[in-house]
Design an enzyme around this catalytic site. Structure first.
Site, mmCIF file in Angstrom:
data_model
loop_
_atom_site.group_PDB
_atom_site.id
_atom_site.type_symbol
_atom_site.label_atom_id
_atom_site.label_comp_id
_atom_site.label_asym_id
_atom_site.label_seq_id
_atom_site.Cartn_x
_atom_site.Cartn_y
_atom_site.Cartn_z
ATOM 1 N N ARG A 42 53.255 -14.283 -6.554
ATOM 2 C CA ARG A 42 52.575 -14.392 -7.846
ATOM 3 C C ARG A 42 52.558 -15.848 -8.321
ATOM 4 O O ARG A 42 51.609 -16.306 -8.921
ATOM 5 C CB ARG A 42 53.230 -13.471 -8.890
ATOM 6 C CG ARG A 42 52.671 -13.673 -10.289
ATOM 7 C CD ARG A 42 52.799 -12.473 -11.232
ATOM 8 N NE ARG A 42 53.978 -11.667 -11.058
ATOM 9 C CZ ARG A 42 55.210 -12.000 -11.461
ATOM 10 N NH1 ARG A 42 55.432 -13.147 -12.060
ATOM 11 N NH2 ARG A 42 56.215 -11.176 -11.270
ATOM 12 N N TYR A 68 27.130 -14.020 -20.036
ATOM 13 C CA TYR A 68 27.406 -12.896 -19.154
ATOM 14 C C TYR A 68 27.930 -11.748 -20.036
ATOM 15 O O TYR A 68 28.806 -11.967 -20.884
ATOM 16 C CB TYR A 68 28.460 -13.313 -18.119
ATOM 17 C CG TYR A 68 28.923 -12.180 -17.259
ATOM 18 C CD1 TYR A 68 28.075 -11.627 -16.313
ATOM 19 C CD2 TYR A 68 30.189 -11.647 -17.402
ATOM 20 C CE1 TYR A 68 28.489 -10.566 -15.528
ATOM 21 C CE2 TYR A 68 30.620 -10.590 -16.616
ATOM 22 C CZ TYR A 68 29.757 -10.062 -15.685
ATOM 23 O OH TYR A 68 30.168 -9.010 -14.917
ATOM 24 N N ASP A 91 31.361 -22.187 -18.136
ATOM 25 C CA ASP A 91 31.258 -21.205 -17.056
ATOM 26 C C ASP A 91 30.232 -21.762 -16.071
ATOM 27 O O ASP A 91 29.046 -21.832 -16.365
ATOM 28 C CB ASP A 91 30.817 -19.849 -17.632
ATOM 29 C CG ASP A 91 30.747 -18.750 -16.564
ATOM 30 O OD1 ASP A 91 30.516 -19.076 -15.386
ATOM 31 O OD2 ASP A 91 30.906 -17.563 -16.923
ATOM 32 N N LYS A 139 30.645 -14.608 -6.908
ATOM 33 C CA LYS A 139 29.226 -14.924 -6.767
ATOM 34 C C LYS A 139 28.995 -15.954 -5.646
ATOM 35 O O LYS A 139 29.324 -15.681 -4.520
ATOM 36 C CB LYS A 139 28.680 -15.352 -8.124
ATOM 37 C CG LYS A 139 29.165 -14.470 -9.300
ATOM 38 C CD LYS A 139 28.671 -13.041 -9.218
ATOM 39 C CE LYS A 139 29.347 -12.096 -10.215
ATOM 40 N NZ LYS A 139 29.282 -12.471 -11.615
HETATM 41 C C1 LIG Z 1 30.036 -12.178 -12.775
HETATM 42 C C2 LIG Z 1 30.225 -13.187 -13.829
HETATM 43 C C3 LIG Z 1 31.423 -13.259 -14.533
HETATM 44 C C4 LIG Z 1 32.546 -12.271 -14.327
HETATM 45 O O1 LIG Z 1 33.120 -12.384 -13.057
HETATM 46 P P1 LIG Z 1 33.716 -11.141 -12.218
HETATM 47 O O2 LIG Z 1 34.120 -11.801 -10.949
HETATM 48 O O3 LIG Z 1 32.628 -10.138 -12.072
HETATM 49 O O4 LIG Z 1 34.855 -10.609 -12.984
HETATM 50 C C5 LIG Z 1 31.552 -14.273 -15.482
HETATM 51 N N1 LIG Z 1 30.557 -15.152 -15.726
HETATM 52 C C6 LIG Z 1 29.393 -15.099 -15.046
HETATM 53 C C7 LIG Z 1 28.333 -16.093 -15.352
HETATM 54 C C8 LIG Z 1 29.180 -14.124 -14.085
HETATM 55 O O5 LIG Z 1 28.018 -14.058 -13.437
#
Ligand SMILES: *Cc1c(COP(=O)(O)O)cnc(C)c1O
Length: 379
Positions: free
Chosen positions: A47, A99, A171, A196
């Site tokens: 962890r 998001y 982000d 992603k």
């Molecule tokens: C998918 C996404 C998230 C969340 O991420 P997860 O891996 O699905 O928990 C946050 N911000 C953006 C822009 C995303 O496309």
């Protein structure tokens, strides 16, 4: 300094074993033995740190030009941990086109914990400025936004944030450090859904926080080891593997996205195409000032709800599924999927209606993707 593409492969050349393995081993272990009392190999318990995850974190920190990166079990886990920096009474200004999951976390969890939000169009810096009040601690932006593809001027917001003593959190999921490096533009913290483009294969979930400051790193590391939403060794390895091909995937996906965006513009049933790489996009120039590419995310509005539904049920090669950034092209219906929890009025005001579709362009040949859309569009 090595080129970005080289860093994706050799961003951390620390050796974790003596076999000469070219691919970093998956250290599938929960714990590590101590050589003696008060001694440690540098690893005590997974962890806190695990060599496979550490390799990934060092690579990502280098790619984002940060000093530390923490790998999480998902993007949302990274965001949930980030919120531990704030206390009841704190106020955060966030983009009003986010998001959907981030919106849900802020509204349904952070607000319950006493943190207050204002959602504004962060593309308009005066709206951020007006929103700052006594308890404001941070500005949270997504750029380009999901799904409307609006761009926020990171340098300008960072100047404002520094003047007013606020943290700037970006982000960077849509562009990745290959196309945009928010820390270098003045942001304090970068958030990623590694699920992603970084992972890139639609096969695992992951998330990241990257920082350029020692104090932030120490505070976040303390929360990280305490709460435990860390990325598992095997998933860390999948991310290491995905990142090696990030530049070639981004380039090719972007090239196809431009072709698809241009094709969509010629369709009678399409009323609007939102792709930052189209010179007609209102943020085309701003985007070129802060990013070296436009990415592979497109949203478009069709004439009627029935057309949207027909396209979703007829696409064959393109899959009707949530997510983005992987080798498989995916189409989503933001209203019913990513943004289902955003109140209707807020959603519609941003243009997220029953006619809006979002397309995440993958690595299939653009001609095949266009042929698939063509048959899905036809009556
Ligand atoms: C998918 C996404 C998230 C969340 O991420 P997860 O891996 O699905 O928990 C946050 N911000 C953006 C822009 C995303 O496309």
């Amino acid at each position: 300094m090595m080129d970005f593409s080289t860093l994706c492969i050799h961003g951390n050349d620390d050796k974790y074993d003596r076999t000469g393995a070219v691919s970093v081993p998956i250290f599938q272990t929960a714990t590590f033995t101590h050589p003696g009392v008060g001694q440690s190999t540098g690893y005590d318990y997974s962890r806190l740190q695990n060599p496979t995850r550490e390799h990934l974190e060092k690579t990502l920190a280098n790619l984002e030009q940060g000093i530390d990166a923490m790998a999480f079990s998902s993007g949302m886990a990274a965001l949930a941990l980030l919120m531990e920096l704030f206390s009841p009474g704190d106020h955060i200004i966030a983009s009003d086109d986010l998001y959907g999951g981030s919106h849900r976390l802020f509204h349904h969890i952070s607000e319950k914990n006493g943190i207050d939000f204002d959602f504004v169009n962060t593309s308009d810096i005066s709206q951020i400025e007006k929103g700052i009040k006594a308890g404001t601690k941070a500005v949270f932006v997504e750029t380009p936004t999901n799904p409307m593809m609006q761009v926020t001027d990171i340098r300008a917001v960072s100047r404002l944030a520094k003047e007013r003593g606020l943290l700037l959190i970006v982000d960077n999921t849509f562009l990745t450090p290959y196309y945009q490096k928010p820390l270098a533009l003045g942001a304090d913290i970068v958030l990623h859904s590694g699920t992603k483009f970084l992972g890139g294969h639609n096969d695992t979930l992951a998330g990241f926080l990257v920082v350029g400051d020692k104090d932030l790193s120490e505070r976040l590391r303390f929360f990280y080891k305490t709460t435990g939403a860390c990325l598992a060794p095997f998933d860390s390895w999948l991310l290491i593997r995905g990142i090696k091909t990030l530049p070639v995937r981004m380039e090719r996906q972007q090239q196809s996205a431009l072709q698809l965006a241009r094709w969509l513009l010629t369709q009678k049933q399409v009323k609007a195409v939102h792709y930052v790489g189209l010179p007609s996009h209102p943020d085309y120039q701003l985007s070129q000032k802060q990013a070296t590419g436009f990415g592979a995310m497109i949203s478009f509005e069709v004439d009627k709800a029935e057309t949207a539904e027909r396209i979703l049920s007829r696409v064959a090669l393109i899959q009707y599924a949530e997510s983005l950034g992987g080798v498989e092209s995916l189409i989503t219906y933001p209203m019913l999927q990513t943004h289902a929890d955003v109140p209707k009025e807020e959603r519609e005001a941003k243009g997220i209606n029953e006619r809006l579709l979002r397309l995440a362009v993958g690595l299939e040949a653009a001609e095949d993707l266009i042929a698939d859309l063509q048959q899905a569009f036809s009556n």
